[in-house]
Design an enzyme around this catalytic site. Sequence first.
Site, mmCIF file in Angstrom:
data_model
loop_
_atom_site.group_PDB
_atom_site.id
_atom_site.type_symbol
_atom_site.label_atom_id
_atom_site.label_comp_id
_atom_site.label_asym_id
_atom_site.label_seq_id
_atom_site.Cartn_x
_atom_site.Cartn_y
_atom_site.Cartn_z
ATOM 1 C CG HIS A 117 7.955 -29.812 -0.538
ATOM 2 N ND1 HIS A 117 8.596 -30.743 -0.702
ATOM 3 C CD2 HIS A 117 8.864 -29.088 0.472
ATOM 4 C CE1 HIS A 117 9.283 -30.989 0.083
ATOM 5 N NE2 HIS A 117 8.939 -29.263 0.868
ATOM 6 C CD GLU A 154 -3.488 0.310 2.216
ATOM 7 O OE1 GLU A 154 -4.282 -1.101 1.847
ATOM 8 O OE2 GLU A 154 -3.548 0.337 2.961
ATOM 9 C CE LYS A 211 -11.979 1.536 1.973
ATOM 10 N NZ LYS A 211 -10.854 2.938 2.775
#
Length: 459
Positions: A309, A288, A423
């Site tokens: 893995h 951010e 948002k």
Amino acid sequence: MVRFDSSNAVAFFNDGEWDRIALAVGHAHELLHARTGPGSDYLGWLDWPIRYDPGEFTRIQQAAARIQANSDVLLVIGIGGSCLGAKAALDLVNHSFYNLLPKSRRQTPEIYFVGNNLSPVYLSHLMDILDEKSVSINVISKSGTTAEPAVAFRLLRDWLEAKLGPDAARKRIYATTDRSRGTLRKLAQEQGYESFVIPDTIGGRYSVLTAVGLLPIAVSGADITAMMQGAADARAAYLNPRLQDNACYQYAAIRNLLYRQGKSVELLVSYEPQFRSFAEWWKQLFGESEGKGGKGIFPATAEFTTDLHSMGQYIQEGPRMMFETVMAVQKPALDVWVREDSGDSDDLHFLSGKGMDFINKKACEGTLLAHVDGGVPNLVVELPEINAYHLGSLFYFFQKACAISGYVLGVNPFDQPGVEAYKSNMLALLGKPGFEQQKAELEVRLRGKQDVSDCWRDG
Ligand code: PA5
């Protein structure tokens, strides 16, 4: 204090490049400490370890003691900077199976995080385990308007009020929010919730050492006084402008050097699963802070040896765009030894008498050298041991490194304008008043997409 080792990265740049980045770091130090850089209104975290309000700190400790005494469960409602730091600390300094320990051993409430997604399944499953328990809530939101925690709080507050009645419920709700503004502050005042302050000058991802992180961390029994002392000592250590004496600045410098050479992904790895949530905190801090204006190192995380893995092949031989930062711990809290087996029935005789920590460290060394050979520079950030004091210094180390690194990169490390895009789309689509025009436009675009997928379906 944190030890930083860049010896497995220096081969990837030359002295001239180091000298140039040293100048840039010096300039970033000036901007930060003269408070003249971008986002300088949000530097409250810089001196916070020595400037925090002792009165509020005591109230946090008192509230934590009350919650410990009267609650089986603490629900922490918050998202992003309003939850990741507390979760990081809880997972790092507490038992790996904290919530599952018998209460007699744990002695503190179970702690669950909620309001950090919009999943009805998660919320319903959480409520299933709350029925028989006494619950307190710490709702954390600086703006007070973030949809995820606001929705969770509405639902859980209703649930608590229905269970206990409004008067008893309000004594079990603790609000951490802006000093004077926002919906949550207003609600806390109206309802008489005990409340704590998120300072104006500290953004969410830099707020773990404020009440945002401190109350849940204290409820878990971790020593928040030691944590603040660790941060204060780190603050003093990383005031030094000389790059050769400042590990925090060296980390900021080297990651920028590597970025300039096309290493656009930083993989934070640890061989200790207790770092899992810490890695999420780190990811938000750097993602951010730096990802803006078309720039920024992409912060990714992996847990070794588990992910060797699954991701090991890609790291070893995929596109050479990555560097690694290894979170290491010199002395683990516990160790387990492999016993002797004279019959060598499992072919592990060569490990007889060895501790798992020794085996883990050899895995780390072997992997580090293999990845360096594969063209992946490796940095190591090492703690002497995991405890609240060293965690405080680690939080500060990365916060300051992030600020310096962001300035070297040429961005404002304290804003997050891009987060607003999703948002406002979400609120528009949900029909929030004031977003009518945006809603209409988005719905046209979504209908268009639907038509396209209909075409695919029709063949
Ligand atoms: O770092 C940030 O600023 C964000 O991650 C915020 O903390 C997050 O969006 C939550 O915001 P608020 O605390 O206002 O609910």
